[in-house]
Write an enzyme that holds these catalytic residues in place. Structure first.
Site, mmCIF file in Angstrom:
data_model
loop_
_atom_site.group_PDB
_atom_site.id
_atom_site.type_symbol
_atom_site.label_atom_id
_atom_site.label_comp_id
_atom_site.label_asym_id
_atom_site.label_seq_id
_atom_site.Cartn_x
_atom_site.Cartn_y
_atom_site.Cartn_z
ATOM 1 N N HIS A 294 35.696 40.251 31.171
ATOM 2 C CA HIS A 294 35.925 38.911 31.641
ATOM 3 C C HIS A 294 36.129 37.940 30.488
ATOM 4 O O HIS A 294 37.028 37.099 30.471
ATOM 5 C CB HIS A 294 34.682 38.537 32.466
ATOM 6 C CG HIS A 294 34.827 37.274 33.206
ATOM 7 N ND1 HIS A 294 33.814 36.726 33.925
ATOM 8 C CD2 HIS A 294 35.859 36.447 33.315
ATOM 9 C CE1 HIS A 294 34.229 35.612 34.447
ATOM 10 N NE2 HIS A 294 35.470 35.420 34.097
ATOM 11 N N CYS B 127 54.480 45.675 32.755
ATOM 12 C CA CYS B 127 53.532 44.573 32.598
ATOM 13 C C CYS B 127 52.332 44.939 31.731
ATOM 14 O O CYS B 127 51.335 44.238 31.712
ATOM 15 C CB CYS B 127 53.078 44.051 33.956
ATOM 16 S SG CYS B 127 52.302 45.312 34.963
ATOM 17 N N ARG C 104 48.971 41.167 42.174
ATOM 18 C CA ARG C 104 48.466 42.533 42.314
ATOM 19 C C ARG C 104 47.254 42.508 43.231
ATOM 20 O O ARG C 104 46.390 41.636 43.090
ATOM 21 C CB ARG C 104 48.079 43.061 40.945
ATOM 22 C CG ARG C 104 47.422 44.411 41.007
ATOM 23 C CD ARG C 104 47.308 45.027 39.650
ATOM 24 N NE ARG C 104 46.253 44.407 38.863
ATOM 25 C CZ ARG C 104 46.010 44.723 37.594
ATOM 26 N NH1 ARG C 104 46.787 45.598 36.987
ATOM 27 N NH2 ARG C 104 45.037 44.159 36.940
ATOM 28 N N ASN D 56 49.358 50.086 29.929
ATOM 29 C CA ASN D 56 48.010 50.241 29.339
ATOM 30 C C ASN D 56 47.319 51.457 29.943
ATOM 31 O O ASN D 56 46.798 52.317 29.234
ATOM 32 C CB ASN D 56 47.140 49.011 29.619
ATOM 33 C CG ASN D 56 47.790 47.721 29.186
ATOM 34 O OD1 ASN D 56 48.664 47.756 28.335
ATOM 35 N ND2 ASN D 56 47.389 46.610 29.761
ATOM 36 N N ASP D 57 47.345 51.505 31.262
ATOM 37 C CA ASP D 57 46.703 52.654 31.911
ATOM 38 C C ASP D 57 47.543 53.910 31.769
ATOM 39 O O ASP D 57 47.015 54.998 31.563
ATOM 40 C CB ASP D 57 46.445 52.357 33.398
ATOM 41 C CG ASP D 57 45.134 51.618 33.580
ATOM 42 O OD1 ASP D 57 44.147 52.005 32.922
ATOM 43 O OD2 ASP D 57 45.088 50.637 34.343
ATOM 44 N N GLU E 223 51.064 53.756 36.835
ATOM 45 C CA GLU E 223 49.984 53.758 35.844
ATOM 46 C C GLU E 223 49.387 55.141 35.658
ATOM 47 O O GLU E 223 48.566 55.355 34.780
ATOM 48 C CB GLU E 223 48.850 52.830 36.298
ATOM 49 C CG GLU E 223 49.281 51.421 36.602
ATOM 50 C CD GLU E 223 48.105 50.504 36.856
ATOM 51 O OE1 GLU E 223 47.646 49.879 35.896
ATOM 52 O OE2 GLU E 223 47.654 50.420 38.010
ATOM 53 N N ARG F 182 46.597 38.986 37.837
ATOM 54 C CA ARG F 182 45.448 39.890 38.023
ATOM 55 C C ARG F 182 44.456 39.213 38.960
ATOM 56 O O ARG F 182 43.619 38.428 38.524
ATOM 57 C CB ARG F 182 44.789 40.191 36.678
ATOM 58 C CG ARG F 182 45.630 41.029 35.741
ATOM 59 C CD ARG F 182 44.871 41.337 34.462
ATOM 60 N NE ARG F 182 45.423 42.466 33.744
ATOM 61 C CZ ARG F 182 46.210 42.371 32.659
ATOM 62 N NH1 ARG F 182 46.523 41.195 32.186
ATOM 63 N NH2 ARG F 182 46.650 43.459 32.063
HETATM 64 C C1 PEP Z 1 48.163 48.212 32.817
HETATM 65 O O1 PEP Z 1 47.370 49.126 33.096
HETATM 66 O O2 PEP Z 1 49.053 48.319 31.969
HETATM 67 C C2 PEP Z 1 48.043 46.911 33.485
HETATM 68 C C3 PEP Z 1 48.943 45.979 33.315
HETATM 69 O O3 PEP Z 1 46.941 46.706 34.239
HETATM 70 P P1 PEP Z 1 45.499 46.387 33.641
HETATM 71 O O4 PEP Z 1 45.651 46.189 32.161
HETATM 72 O O5 PEP Z 1 45.020 45.171 34.335
HETATM 73 O O6 PEP Z 1 44.738 47.617 33.998
HETATM 74 MG MG MG Z 2 46.161 48.973 34.891
#
Ligand code: PEP
Ligand code: MG
Length: 767
Positions: A363, A675, A506, A627-628, A604, A470
């Site tokens: 957070h 994203c 999302r 990212n994931d 993801e 988010r």
């Molecule tokens: C991601 O996983 O790339 C993504 C944008 O979602 P978060 O970073 O919120 O998991």
């Molecule tokens: Mg993600």
């Protein structure tokens, strides 16, 4: 063996400094193994030598005096081979090196094991015997276990010494660096202010005092207050307790007698330590003492002492919190930063954030990104308590901090800060220009948001819409699920700010490392567990309310898009669509004039990469959560600093997956966006644009840089670069190749100093 180890680790953990820890290690190990000698040699990075730091059995006068080159002697051999060496007759070994000042000639057998922490050899632990014999397997295994258990403590002790400006040999240490994970981009130079939860003794920082009398007075008034508290409680409970139970309060009051704990604390204060630090030291010593006792009853007393310590501390802190001073350039440091701690800092003084716990998804990191405060999270080996009042450099690009910076390093980072400011100002002119390559290829640049602050910053940076809102962020700042009406208000703000441009919301993405305090998910393996769409499909009451709030909020604006996180199969998409349609019809029946929003799937999970066509057929768009996706493709926890060097967005496997996703989505006529953080990296953005991604969604702060890079190159040039890097097999080589291309294109300023370049700089400064 386990109990010996446990009590050894406990003792070492509560040692006051590295030297005390090492002395405890050699004396306990010598005793436990029944050897004649136990010594520890540590590598000194300043002199590049192993130094004899502590010994039981060799002459004490040799400590700190005897040292060996990195590959010298048997100690050097253990270090360079990175494995135990067990010799029956050490003096006959060709690498044996004799130091008369140690009195070592009496000992024949030798067992040395390396002390290794995160791949770095910190030193060597040695036991020796007069008798000529090989140590048996059990002894060797014991020493290896001790060394592995203690490596972290030794690393921590070394870091603590280094932070206070001292190397192992007592020389001045500079540019001491610690690695974590990036929380919010940017660089900050400021003064550390350690904040900690109230009445947490372990979190109290070490600080000297120059006003001994007032610290003593403060402490004595805390003792009086605690005494009164205990007497009051004892009186209140007198009629309900038996005399033997009442005796517990007498124990407390006796411990508070002048001769007992308070007397010792006052003595420490008189040595120049502030009251809270002195209290912490004495309480820890008592606790250690009680915990070591064999008698169970006495062991339990440790709990009482800790409780008493907490009570005293909370009275001390009542007075202290009021005069916490925040310097002009405050770098807030904590075991676990909370948004409330950020709120305490007077406006305009907060320049950087450092948190031991947490990740880029915490957070506080989200808040920091929204506020544009450079942040480093997850700094596991850092001695937080030593950072108060120290000059710190926070490198939020690389997830690294430096303490005791040299003039060279400070100047180096100051230049980056200045360039960053200049760059941002220079890019303002691009605000209303399209993101288009020199040969006319257009890409949409969108932003990732979570709070309203993000929206304000994004608008001023010229974003063309929101690629990822988010929604868990507004959920995180509440202490219960937000109501439909509350959600509707949050969502309306975002939709209105960007209308008529698209706002992609999302659905709730919790689980993994994203926790809601009021909806805890405790799992052994949270990233492979109940997260994202898996949670909300299991809780349609949450999903339906959220979608209803989104749809109602979109009335009259018609710019809502809905995106589903963590999709790993088509049935999750079908179930979600079914629920969205249901809500859509219900809301329309209620009389709202709304349009069916576009719905998209986040890619993801590796499984989704291989089902792009099937997924895309069912929805309107795809958006890659790189990212994931990177974390799952590479099997590397995106927030774990231990494996951070393996998390590489330029990994060939990641790039191949990204190429495939864009191709497959386009093959069935659906747009593909991205994203994840890669979209906001200028080099990454170039590759993604070359792959054909239709939109890139990123942090507001990255947007102007990405736009300026894309506007300066042709798509053809970027496609050639992509073709070249797809031939390479190493993420590092790919990264260097992209960096070089950026440099050649005149964007060297956009490349942030890597860990290696800053290290090289500090090495250069040291030599
Ligand atoms: C991601 O996983 O790339 C993504 C944008 O979602 P978060 O970073 O919120 O998991
Ligand atoms: Mg993600």
């Amino acid at each position: 063996m386990l109990s010996i180890l446990r009590s050894l680790v406990q003792e070492v953990n509560s040692a006051r400094d590295l030297q005390e820890a090492l002395d405890i290690i050699v004396s306990r190990v010598q005793k436990a193994m029944g050897t004649e000698v136990c010594s520890v040699y540590l590598q000194d990075p300043v002199t590049n030598r192993y130094i004899l730091m502590a010994t039981e059995g060799l002459y004490r006068k040799a400590v700190g005096r005897v040292s060996l080159g990195y590959s010298e002697g048997l100690v050097g051999l253990v270090g360079s081979r990175e494995e135990p060496i067990n010799l029956e007759d050490a003096p006959s070994h060709p690498r044996y090196r004799y130091f008369p000042e140690t009195g070592e000639e009496r000992f024949r057998s030798f067992l040395g094991v390396p002390i290794i922490h995160h791949r770095r050899v910190l030193g060597v632990l040695v036991v020796q015997q007069r008798e000529s014999r090989c140590f048996d397997e059990g002894e060797e295994a014991f020493l290896v276990t001790v060394s592995a258990q203690l490596a972290g403590v030794i690393a921590h002790g070394e870091a603590t010494g280094a932070i206070s400006g001292m190397s192992l040999t007592g020389r001045e240490a500079r540019d001491v660096s610690f690695n974590g994970v990036p929380g919010a981009p940017g660089v900050a130079i400021g003064t550390g202010v350690v904040v900690y939860p109230a009445a947490d003794l372990d979190a109290v920082p070490e600080k000297p005092t120059d006003d001994i009398e007032s610290e003593v007075a403060l402490f004595q008034s805390a003792v009086r207050a605690v005494r009164e508290d205990i007497e009051r409680v004892a009186n209140r409970l007198a009629s309900q307790l038996r005399p033997e139970e009442q005796a517990l309060f007498d124990v407390y009051l006796r411990m508070l007698g002048d001769e007992a704990l308070p007397g010792e604390v006052v003595n420490r204060i008189r040595e120049g330590i502030w009251a809270q630090g002195a209290l912490k030291q004495v309480v820890q010593q008592y606790v250690r003492h009680f915990e070591m006792m064999d008698d169970h009853y006495l062991q339990e007393r440790a709990v009482d002492v800790r409780d008493l310590g907490r009570r005293l501390l909370s009275h001390l802190q009542e007075g202290e919190q009021r005069h916490l001073v925040y310097p002009e350039k405050t770098v807030l440091v904590s075991e676990e930063l909370t948004p409330a701690m950020l709120g305490e800092v007077p406006k305009g003084r907060l320049v950087g954030l450092v948190s031991v716990k947490g990740s880029s998804n915490s957070h506080v990191a989200i808040l920091a990104r929204a506020m544009g405060v450079p942040t480093v999270m997850g700094l596991v080996d850092i001695p937080v308590n030593q950072l108060d009042g120290k000059e710190l450099i926070v490198d939020g690009f690389e997830g690294q901090i430096f303490a005791s910076p040299s003039a060279d390093l400070r100047a180096f980072y100051q230049e980056i800060c200045d360039e960053e400011d200049e760059l941002v100002r220079g890019l303002e002119a691009l605000r209303d220009k399209p993101c288009e390559t020199t040969d006319g290829h257009r890409v949409s640049l969108l932003v990732n948001t979570g709070l309203m602050t993000d929206v304000v910053r994004s608008l001023s940076h010229g974003a063309e819409g929101i690629g990822l809102y988010r929604t868990e962020v507004p959920f995180m700042i509440k202490d219960r699920f937000p109501s439909e009406q509350e959600q509707r208000e949050y969502y309306r703000e975002q939709l209105e700010a960007f209308a008529p441009n698209p706002v992609t919301m999302r659905t709730l993405d919790v689980g993994g490392d994203k926790a809601l305090a009021y909806f805890p998910i405790n799992e052994e393996n949270p990233f492979l567990g109940w997260r994202g769409i898996r949670v909300t499909l299991d809780h349609p009451e949450i999903f339906l309310v959220q979608v209803r709030a989104m749809l109602k909020a979109s009335e009259g604006l018609n710019n809502l898009q809905i995106m589903l996180p963590m999709i790993s199969n088509v049935s999750e998409v079908e179930e979600s669509l079914h629920l969205i349609y249901r809500v859509y019809h219900e809301v329309r029946e209620e009389g709202y004039d709304i349009h069916m929003p576009k719905v998209g799937v986040m890619v993801e999970v590796p499984a989704a990469v291989y089902q792009i066509r099937e997924l895309a057929d069912r929805v309107d768009f795809l958006s890659v959560g790189s990212n994931d996706l990177t974390q799952y493709l590479l099997a590397v926890d995106r927030n774990n600093p231990r494996v951070a060097q393996l998390y590489h967005s330029y990994h060939p496997a990641v790039l191949q997956a990204l190429v495939r996703i864009a191709q497959d989505a386009h093959a069935v006529g659906k747009p593909a966006g991205i994203c994840g953080e890669l979209a906001g990296d200028p080099g990454g953005a170039l590759l993604l644009m070359a792959m054909g991604y239709d939109s890139l969604s990123m942090n507001a702060a990255s947007l102007p840089k990405v736009k300026s890079v894309i506007r300066s190159v042709s798509r053809e040039w970027a496609m050639q670069l992509l073709e070249d890097v797809l031939m390479l097999d190493s993420p590092h080589v790919i990264k260097s190749c992209v960096d070089l291309a950026l440099r050649n294109a005149g964007f060297g300023r956009y490349l942030r100093p890597g860990k290696t370049s800053s290290l090289a700089l500090s090495e250069q400064a040291a030599s």
